[in-house]
Write an enzyme that holds these catalytic residues in place. Structure first.
Site, PDB file in Angstrom:
ATOM      1  N   TYR A  30     -13.174   5.548   7.574  1.00 15.81           N
ATOM      2  CA  TYR A  30     -11.982   6.377   7.463  1.00 15.81           C
ATOM      3  C   TYR A  30     -11.679   6.713   6.017  1.00 15.81           C
ATOM      4  O   TYR A  30     -12.286   6.165   5.101  1.00 15.81           O
ATOM      5  CB  TYR A  30     -10.780   5.682   8.129  1.00 15.81           C
ATOM      6  CG  TYR A  30     -10.170   4.548   7.319  1.00 15.81           C
ATOM      7  CD1 TYR A  30     -10.799   3.317   7.204  1.00 15.81           C
ATOM      8  CD2 TYR A  30      -8.957   4.720   6.663  1.00 15.81           C
ATOM      9  CE1 TYR A  30     -10.229   2.285   6.461  1.00 15.81           C
ATOM     10  CE2 TYR A  30      -8.374   3.686   5.918  1.00 15.81           C
ATOM     11  CZ  TYR A  30      -9.021   2.472   5.823  1.00 15.81           C
ATOM     12  OH  TYR A  30      -8.461   1.460   5.085  1.00 15.81           O
ATOM     13  N   LYS A 143     -15.389   2.105   3.410  1.00 14.99           N
ATOM     14  CA  LYS A 143     -14.030   2.158   3.954  1.00 14.99           C
ATOM     15  C   LYS A 143     -14.130   2.111   5.476  1.00 14.99           C
ATOM     16  O   LYS A 143     -14.009   3.125   6.178  1.00 14.99           O
ATOM     17  CB  LYS A 143     -13.302   3.413   3.447  1.00 14.99           C
ATOM     18  CG  LYS A 143     -11.797   3.238   3.389  1.00 14.99           C
ATOM     19  CD  LYS A 143     -11.159   4.257   2.471  1.00 14.99           C
ATOM     20  CE  LYS A 143      -9.655   4.333   2.606  1.00 14.99           C
ATOM     21  NZ  LYS A 143      -8.908   3.118   2.379  1.00 14.99           N
ATOM     22  N   GLU A 175      -9.547  -7.451  -5.219  1.00 15.11           N
ATOM     23  CA  GLU A 175      -8.572  -6.362  -5.042  1.00 15.11           C
ATOM     24  C   GLU A 175      -7.432  -6.881  -4.168  1.00 15.11           C
ATOM     25  O   GLU A 175      -7.337  -8.074  -3.917  1.00 15.11           O
ATOM     26  CB  GLU A 175      -9.247  -5.142  -4.416  1.00 15.11           C
ATOM     27  CG  GLU A 175      -9.887  -5.421  -3.063  1.00 15.11           C
ATOM     28  CD  GLU A 175     -10.535  -4.198  -2.428  1.00 15.11           C
ATOM     29  OE1 GLU A 175     -10.180  -3.057  -2.779  1.00 15.11           O
ATOM     30  OE2 GLU A 175     -11.389  -4.392  -1.548  1.00 15.11           O
ATOM     31  N   LEU A 199     -13.122  -1.879  -2.741  1.00 10.63           N
ATOM     32  CA  LEU A 199     -13.131  -0.451  -2.434  1.00 10.63           C
ATOM     33  C   LEU A 199     -12.969   0.322  -3.749  1.00 10.63           C
ATOM     34  O   LEU A 199     -12.064   0.015  -4.536  1.00 10.63           O
ATOM     35  CB  LEU A 199     -11.972  -0.106  -1.493  1.00 10.63           C
ATOM     36  CG  LEU A 199     -12.045   1.342  -1.018  1.00 10.63           C
ATOM     37  CD1 LEU A 199     -13.057   1.478   0.107  1.00 10.63           C
ATOM     38  CD2 LEU A 199     -10.702   1.852  -0.587  1.00 10.63           C
TER      39      LEU A 199
END
Ligand code: PDD
Length: 284
Positions: A30, A143, A175, A199
Site C-alpha cells: 500500500y 510497505k 523507526e 520504511l
C-alpha cells in the site's frame, strides 16, 4: 467515493471477495499519499516507493505512473476537502486459498480521507512515546499491508497513553510503528540510515532535503539506544502527522520536556515548503 478494480463506487457499496489474498494472507502492498489543496504531495516519490514494494513482493504494477496519477486525481476530485490522505492498496487478487502465487488479476483499491493538520496543542506540547523491541520481519522497506506487528507495537503506546512506539533492534533505533524518527544531540540532527529495517519515508526525505538546504548540521548514521535515551530532542515524521516533537519517552522528559529549537525550525521549514507546494511551486 472509492476506486475498486476499475470502478468508482460509494465506500458502503464496495465489496471484495473473502478469498482475496489481502484478506487471507495479507498479500499486498500500500501507499499513503498526502494531498494539499487537492494536489498530491510528492506523488512521483510515492509511486516510486510503490514500485519498490511491488518488486519486493513480485507483483506486477497494474498501471503506469500517469495512470496512477489520473486515478488518484479522480478519487481526490470525488471526495470532500482540499487536504486529503489518499490510501492505495494492491493485493495479489482473488483465488482459492493456496500459498503459491495464483494467475489472477490483482485487486486495486484507492480511497481518500480528510487530512487534518496536527492539533496546535500537540505541536505546542509535543507527544509521548514508548520504546519496544522491533520484532517485525527484516523487509521493513516494503510497505506491506501485513501490518499485524506494527498494530501490536502501536497498541503498546496506546495502552500507555502515548502517541507512538519507537522501535529498537539489536541496540539501535529503527523507526516508529508508523513513522520515522530523528533525534538531536548537542545541536546535531541525527537520522538513522535507510535500510531493509525501516520504511524509506517520503517525509523523512523531505526533512533531510530541508536540513541540507538550510545548512543544519546533521549525520545520517546508526543511532544507539543509549543515544536515543540521552537525546536533547526526538522527532517523528510521517505523511499524515508531518513532523511532531516527542517530548516524553517511557514517561521521562526528553531534554527540557518541551519541543526544542530544532523541532521549531524544522516544523517551520516544512510548513513553508508545503505552502510553496500549495501555491503551485515545484515539488522537488
Ligand atoms: N505510515 N515508517 C512506517 C512503519 C510507516 O508506516 C510510515 C508511514 C512511515 C513514514 O513514511 P511517510 O513519511 O512516507 O509517510 C515510516 C503511513 C502514514 C500509514 O501507514 O498510515
Amino acid at each position: 467515493m472509492i476506486f475498486l478494480n476499475g470502478q468508482f463506487v460509494p465506500i458502503e457499496k464496495a465489496c471484495v471477495s473473502v478469498l482475496d489474498r489481502g484478506f487471507i494472507f495479507g498479500d499486498g502492498v500500500y501507499e499513503v499519499i498526502p494531498v494539499y489543496s487537492r494536489r498530491p504531495f510528492r506523488l512521483e516519490k510515492h509511486l516510486h516507493r510503490l514500485q519498490h514494494s511491488l518488486d519486493g513482493i513480485r507483483l506486477k504494477n497494474p498501471y503506469t505512473n500517469e495512470e496512477w496519477g489520473e486515478l488518484i486525481g479522480q478519487v481526490v476530485g470525488k471526495n470532500k476537502g482540499d487536504d486529503q490522505s489518499v490510501y492505495l492498496h494492491i493485493t495479489r487478487g482473488v483465488a482459492k486459498r493456496d500459498h503459491p502465487f495464483p494467475d489472477v488479476p490483482p485487486t486495486i483499491f484507492i480511497m481518500s480521507n480528510p487530512l487534518l493538520p496536527p492539533l496546535p496543542e500537540l505541536l505546542e506540547k509535543g507527544v509521548a512515546a514508548v520504546t519496544a523491541s522491533d520484532n517485525r520481519w527484516i523487509r521493513c522497506d516494503i510497505k506491506s499491508i501485513s501490518l499485524l506487528p506494527n498494530v501490536l507495537l502501536r497498541q503498546i503506546a496506546v495502552d500507555a497513553g502515548a502517541a507512538e512506539t519507537i522501535l529498537i533492534r539489536d541496540g539501535y533505533l529503527t523507526e516508529g510503528s508508523a513513522s520515522n524518527i530523528f533525534i538531536v544531540k548537542d545541536q546535531v540532527l541525527l537520522a538513522p540510515p535507510k535500510s531493509h529495517l525501516m520504511l524509506p519515508g517520503i517525509t523523512y526525505d523531505v526533512m533531510l532535503e530541508l536540513v541540507i538546504k538550510n545548512h543544519i548540521i546533521h549525520e545520517v548514521r546508526e543511532i544507539s539506544e543509549e543515544e536515543l535515551f540521552s537525546a536533547d530532542e526526538i522527532m517523528l515524521t510521517s505523511s499524515t502527522r508531518e513532523i511532531m516533537a516527542v517530548t516524553r519517552l517511557n514517561e521521562q522528559p526528553v531534554g527540557t520536556g518541551s519541543p526544542g529549537a530544532m523541532f521549531r525550525q524544522l516544523h517551520q521549514f516544512y510548513q513553508q515548503y508545503k505552502a510553496t507546494r500549495m501555491r503551485g511551486g515545484t515539488d522537488s
